[in-house]
Design a protein around this motif. Sequence first.
Motif, PDB file in Angstrom:
ATOM      1  N   THR A   1      43.775  18.047   1.336  1.00  0.00           N
ATOM      2  CA  THR A   1      43.685  16.618   1.652  1.00  0.00           C
ATOM      3  C   THR A   1      45.003  16.107   2.211  1.00  0.00           C
ATOM      4  OG1 THR A   1      42.040  16.288  -0.092  1.00  0.00           O
ATOM      5  CG2 THR A   1      43.184  14.327   0.716  1.00  0.00           C
ATOM      6  N   GLY A   2      46.098  16.555   1.609  1.00  0.00           N
ATOM      7  CA  GLY A   2      47.423  16.167   2.107  1.00  0.00           C
ATOM      8  C   GLY A   2      47.665  16.662   3.524  1.00  0.00           C
ATOM      9  N   GLN A   3      47.230  17.891   3.797  1.00  0.00           N
ATOM     10  CA  GLN A   3      47.386  18.455   5.138  1.00  0.00           C
ATOM     11  C   GLN A   3      46.545  17.689   6.160  1.00  0.00           C
ATOM     12  OE1 GLN A   3      49.177  21.348   6.483  1.00  0.00           O
ATOM     13  NE2 GLN A   3      48.523  20.211   8.261  1.00  0.00           N
ATOM     14  N   ILE A   4      45.329  17.310   5.766  1.00  0.00           N
ATOM     15  CA  ILE A   4      44.452  16.529   6.657  1.00  0.00           C
ATOM     16  C   ILE A   4      45.094  15.180   6.967  1.00  0.00           C
ATOM     17  CG2 ILE A   4      42.248  15.267   6.710  1.00  0.00           C
ATOM     18  CD1 ILE A   4      40.990  17.708   5.295  1.00  0.00           C
ATOM     19  N   GLU A   5      45.696  14.554   5.962  1.00  0.00           N
ATOM     20  CA  GLU A   5      46.372  13.266   6.174  1.00  0.00           C
ATOM     21  C   GLU A   5      47.520  13.414   7.168  1.00  0.00           C
ATOM     22  OE1 GLU A   5      47.559  11.910   2.336  1.00  0.00           O
ATOM     23  OE2 GLU A   5      45.533  11.342   1.730  1.00  0.00           O
ATOM     24  N   GLU A   6      48.279  14.507   7.038  1.00  0.00           N
ATOM     25  CA  GLU A   6      49.388  14.754   7.962  1.00  0.00           C
ATOM     26  C   GLU A   6      48.870  14.903   9.391  1.00  0.00           C
ATOM     27  OE1 GLU A   6      52.616  14.843   7.630  1.00  0.00           O
ATOM     28  OE2 GLU A   6      52.812  14.680   5.462  1.00  0.00           O
ATOM     29  N   ARG A   7      47.757  15.633   9.548  1.00  0.00           N
ATOM     30  CA  ARG A   7      47.222  15.857  10.893  1.00  0.00           C
ATOM     31  C   ARG A   7      46.656  14.559  11.484  1.00  0.00           C
ATOM     32  NH1 ARG A   7      47.007  20.405  13.165  1.00  0.00           N
ATOM     33  NH2 ARG A   7      46.964  21.609  11.244  1.00  0.00           N
ATOM     34  N   LYS A   8      46.024  13.755  10.649  1.00  0.00           N
ATOM     35  CA  LYS A   8      45.524  12.459  11.125  1.00  0.00           C
ATOM     36  C   LYS A   8      46.691  11.575  11.563  1.00  0.00           C
ATOM     37  CE  LYS A   8      41.160  12.145   8.586  1.00  0.00           C
ATOM     38  NZ  LYS A   8      40.418  11.458   7.489  1.00  0.00           N
ATOM     39  N   ARG A   9      47.773  11.647  10.809  1.00  0.00           N
ATOM     40  CA  ARG A   9      48.964  10.863  11.166  1.00  0.00           C
ATOM     41  C   ARG A   9      49.524  11.323  12.505  1.00  0.00           C
ATOM     42  NH1 ARG A   9      54.603  10.088   8.859  1.00  0.00           N
ATOM     43  NH2 ARG A   9      54.565  12.222   8.132  1.00  0.00           N
ATOM     44  N   TYR A  10      49.473  12.634  12.742  1.00  0.00           N
ATOM     45  CA  TYR A  10      49.971  13.189  14.002  1.00  0.00           C
ATOM     46  C   TYR A  10      49.070  12.776  15.174  1.00  0.00           C
ATOM     47  CZ  TYR A  10      51.752  16.564  17.368  1.00  0.00           C
ATOM     48  OH  TYR A  10      52.298  17.145  18.488  1.00  0.00           O
ATOM     49  N   ILE A  11      47.757  12.817  14.956  1.00  0.00           N
ATOM     50  CA  ILE A  11      46.814  12.408  16.011  1.00  0.00           C
ATOM     51  C   ILE A  11      47.004  10.930  16.333  1.00  0.00           C
ATOM     52  CG2 ILE A  11      44.356  12.031  16.527  1.00  0.00           C
ATOM     53  CD1 ILE A  11      43.768  14.638  15.002  1.00  0.00           C
ATOM     54  N   LEU A  12      47.236  10.115  15.311  1.00  0.00           N
ATOM     55  CA  LEU A  12      47.504   8.694  15.534  1.00  0.00           C
ATOM     56  C   LEU A  12      48.778   8.510  16.363  1.00  0.00           C
ATOM     57  CD1 LEU A  12      46.826   5.730  14.977  1.00  0.00           C
ATOM     58  CD2 LEU A  12      48.160   5.895  12.854  1.00  0.00           C
ATOM     59  N   ALA A  13      49.795   9.329  16.077  1.00  0.00           N
ATOM     60  CA  ALA A  13      51.039   9.263  16.855  1.00  0.00           C
ATOM     61  C   ALA A  13      50.775   9.637  18.316  1.00  0.00           C
ATOM     62  CB  ALA A  13      52.091  10.187  16.252  1.00  0.00           C
ATOM     63  N   ILE A  14      49.925  10.648  18.533  1.00  0.00           N
ATOM     64  CA  ILE A  14      49.573  11.040  19.902  1.00  0.00           C
ATOM     65  C   ILE A  14      48.856   9.886  20.609  1.00  0.00           C
ATOM     66  CG2 ILE A  14      48.101  12.569  21.288  1.00  0.00           C
ATOM     67  CD1 ILE A  14      48.718  14.817  19.361  1.00  0.00           C
ATOM     68  N   ASN A  15      47.906   9.252  19.903  1.00  0.00           N
ATOM     69  CA  ASN A  15      47.183   8.121  20.500  1.00  0.00           C
ATOM     70  C   ASN A  15      48.143   7.001  20.908  1.00  0.00           C
ATOM     71  OD1 ASN A  15      44.717   9.369  20.138  1.00  0.00           O
ATOM     72  ND2 ASN A  15      44.299   8.391  18.182  1.00  0.00           N
TER      73      ASN A  15
ATOM     74  N   GLU B   1      38.845  19.031  12.488  1.00  0.00           N
ATOM     75  CA  GLU B   1      37.422  19.230  12.170  1.00  0.00           C
ATOM     76  C   GLU B   1      37.235  20.474  11.294  1.00  0.00           C
ATOM     77  OE1 GLU B   1      35.466  19.391  15.918  1.00  0.00           O
ATOM     78  OE2 GLU B   1      35.715  17.249  16.336  1.00  0.00           O
ATOM     79  N   ALA B   2      37.983  21.524  11.606  1.00  0.00           N
ATOM     80  CA  ALA B   2      37.886  22.766  10.820  1.00  0.00           C
ATOM     81  C   ALA B   2      38.366  22.523   9.389  1.00  0.00           C
ATOM     82  CB  ALA B   2      38.718  23.868  11.481  1.00  0.00           C
ATOM     83  N   GLN B   3      39.466  21.771   9.236  1.00  0.00           N
ATOM     84  CA  GLN B   3      39.988  21.501   7.899  1.00  0.00           C
ATOM     85  C   GLN B   3      39.054  20.595   7.100  1.00  0.00           C
ATOM     86  OE1 GLN B   3      43.999  20.058   8.723  1.00  0.00           O
ATOM     87  NE2 GLN B   3      44.833  22.012   8.041  1.00  0.00           N
TER      88      GLN B   3
ATOM     89  N   ILE C   1      54.026  18.860   1.383  1.00  0.00           N
ATOM     90  CA  ILE C   1      52.818  18.057   1.568  1.00  0.00           C
ATOM     91  C   ILE C   1      52.743  17.107   0.376  1.00  0.00           C
ATOM     92  CG2 ILE C   1      50.309  18.026   1.846  1.00  0.00           C
ATOM     93  CD1 ILE C   1      50.377  20.968   2.502  1.00  0.00           C
ATOM     94  N   ILE C   2      52.462  15.842   0.639  1.00  0.00           N
ATOM     95  CA  ILE C   2      52.202  14.915  -0.465  1.00  0.00           C
ATOM     96  C   ILE C   2      50.743  15.106  -0.874  1.00  0.00           C
ATOM     97  CG2 ILE C   2      52.040  12.488  -1.146  1.00  0.00           C
ATOM     98  CD1 ILE C   2      54.361  11.890   0.695  1.00  0.00           C
ATOM     99  N   THR C   3      50.545  15.640  -2.081  1.00  0.00           N
ATOM    100  CA  THR C   3      49.192  16.004  -2.517  1.00  0.00           C
ATOM    101  C   THR C   3      48.551  14.944  -3.411  1.00  0.00           C
ATOM    102  OG1 THR C   3      50.130  17.235  -4.382  1.00  0.00           O
ATOM    103  CG2 THR C   3      49.677  18.468  -2.366  1.00  0.00           C
ATOM    104  N   SER C   4      49.345  14.030  -3.937  1.00  0.00           N
ATOM    105  CA  SER C   4      48.789  12.960  -4.760  1.00  0.00           C
ATOM    106  C   SER C   4      49.645  11.716  -4.563  1.00  0.00           C
ATOM    107  CB  SER C   4      48.775  13.365  -6.238  1.00  0.00           C
ATOM    108  OG  SER C   4      48.227  12.331  -7.035  1.00  0.00           O
ATOM    109  N   HIS C   5      48.973  10.592  -4.271  1.00  0.00           N
ATOM    110  CA  HIS C   5      49.690   9.358  -3.962  1.00  0.00           C
ATOM    111  C   HIS C   5      49.836   8.474  -5.197  1.00  0.00           C
ATOM    112  CE1 HIS C   5      49.576  10.200   0.346  1.00  0.00           C
ATOM    113  NE2 HIS C   5      48.338  10.627   0.157  1.00  0.00           N
ATOM    114  N   TYR C   6      50.589   7.420  -5.032  1.00  0.00           N
ATOM    115  CA  TYR C   6      50.870   6.480  -6.117  1.00  0.00           C
ATOM    116  C   TYR C   6      49.643   5.604  -6.403  1.00  0.00           C
ATOM    117  CZ  TYR C   6      52.919   2.398  -8.454  1.00  0.00           C
ATOM    118  OH  TYR C   6      53.198   1.377  -9.326  1.00  0.00           O
ATOM    119  N   GLY C   7      49.434   5.311  -7.687  1.00  0.00           N
ATOM    120  CA  GLY C   7      48.403   4.354  -8.072  1.00  0.00           C
ATOM    121  C   GLY C   7      47.092   4.989  -8.488  1.00  0.00           C
ATOM    122  N   GLN C   8      46.098   4.134  -8.680  1.00  0.00           N
ATOM    123  CA  GLN C   8      44.776   4.588  -9.099  1.00  0.00           C
ATOM    124  C   GLN C   8      43.873   4.761  -7.882  1.00  0.00           C
ATOM    125  OE1 GLN C   8      43.313   1.700 -11.919  1.00  0.00           O
ATOM    126  NE2 GLN C   8      44.623   2.444 -13.575  1.00  0.00           N
ATOM    127  N   TYR C   9      43.194   5.872  -7.818  1.00  0.00           N
ATOM    128  CA  TYR C   9      42.247   6.095  -6.719  1.00  0.00           C
ATOM    129  C   TYR C   9      41.260   7.191  -7.101  1.00  0.00           C
ATOM    130  CZ  TYR C   9      45.481   9.951  -5.690  1.00  0.00           C
ATOM    131  OH  TYR C   9      46.278  11.071  -5.783  1.00  0.00           O
TER     132      TYR C   9
END
Length: 431
Positions: free
Chosen positions: A66-80, A197-199, A313-321
């Motif tokens: 999940t942390g890796q997917i978040e990193e990749r989404k952040r990278y795709i957003l940077a590309i956009n 998509e693969a991840q 990789i940040i694998t768990s974030h702050y707070g309740q979720y």
Amino acid sequence: MMKRLFVILISCLWLAVPLSAQSNKLIRELESKRGALQKQIAESESILKDTKKDVGSQLNSLAALTGQIEERKRYILAINNDVEAIERELNTLERQLRALEKDLKDKKRKYEASVQYLYKNKSIEEKLMFIFSAKNLGQTYRRMRYVREYATYQRLQGEEILKKQEQIRKKKAERQQVKAAKENLLKEREGEKTKLEAQEKEKRTLVANLQKKQKGLQNEINKKRREANQLNARIDKLIAEEIERARKRAQEEARREAAARKKAESRQSSGAGAKTNSKPLEVYTMSKADRELSGNFAANRGKLPMPISGAYIITSHYGQYAVEGLRNVKLDNKGIDIQGKPGAQARAIFDGKVAAVFQLNGLFNVLIRHGNYISVYCNLSSASVKNGDTVKTKQSIGQVFSDGTDNGRTVLHFQLRREKEKLNPEPWLNR
């Protein structure tokens, strides 16, 4: 004849205009920012391990994925964002190019008119007749100046045309470079989307496996919650003790300042023969040094280094979720969990003093005071600092524990407090 004169003049004059570096600078800046994110993704990919069959390991793998997917989404957003920035730059270049071409067309028209005039009045005799046919000396002088200035004007017009042509040539080259950068970005974005998509497919498979083991999953969550509560209770107790020590230091400093002030006022009063009223002493919960350190720490919000060395990789974030895809699985994190590579070091995020070092369940935990801010580093296999030590930013304070039973999983649990208040560490860190 007129065209021939124009060609000769153009071939004789060649003035180079420096290339505007604006677009090149923009592309370099975007590539630099994107490069840092790309490096982070490449490094974090190496952290992902093969999934084991037990629930605990699968849950940990899900967190890492999940942390890796978040990193990749952040990278795709940077590309956009970069694509949009380059598109805006292309539009600007197009407008500049149209303006340059319009200006060039206007200058050519004026130059052509001047060449035609020159051609009609080309002989020296005609120029002399024009000058000497003046009615008086003043008019003769003005006609001489006109002939000279017209020749200069014509020469400058030719030079301006050359400059404008060179500007257009370079602007077109600049536009082509920006277009190429945009095409490369679009290709890179498609590649990242395919990987994403693969991840996400891998994540869905992992979640489906965990859903089949709901009882074991709940037991694992309860176990983690008990361990977290035990750790947080110990941290809260130590932080309360540190706050009390800081308050006593502030009181002692205030007492010394009051005594020194009273002594100075006593000398002043005896010398002047008059009594002065003492000003009320300000009450602080921190010493002057602690207040200064707190201010420096707060001023560096968003600039503090990651508390772990190497890839992460940040694998768990702050707070309740809730964990996506798993029903009744809710997490409550007082800090963040950062997974690194085996051998990773925990490191101080800012200058400070070690407030506590303690062991729990065989692992070390370190608290560092930065004025009224306290950073907490948990899950260390060893600590290289002791209570009372002064530490510097990025100084190693111990090695993060690697779990040999779980593919060497290496996770630093990190918290940040402002006295007793729990803070989300992520906005404070420079990622």
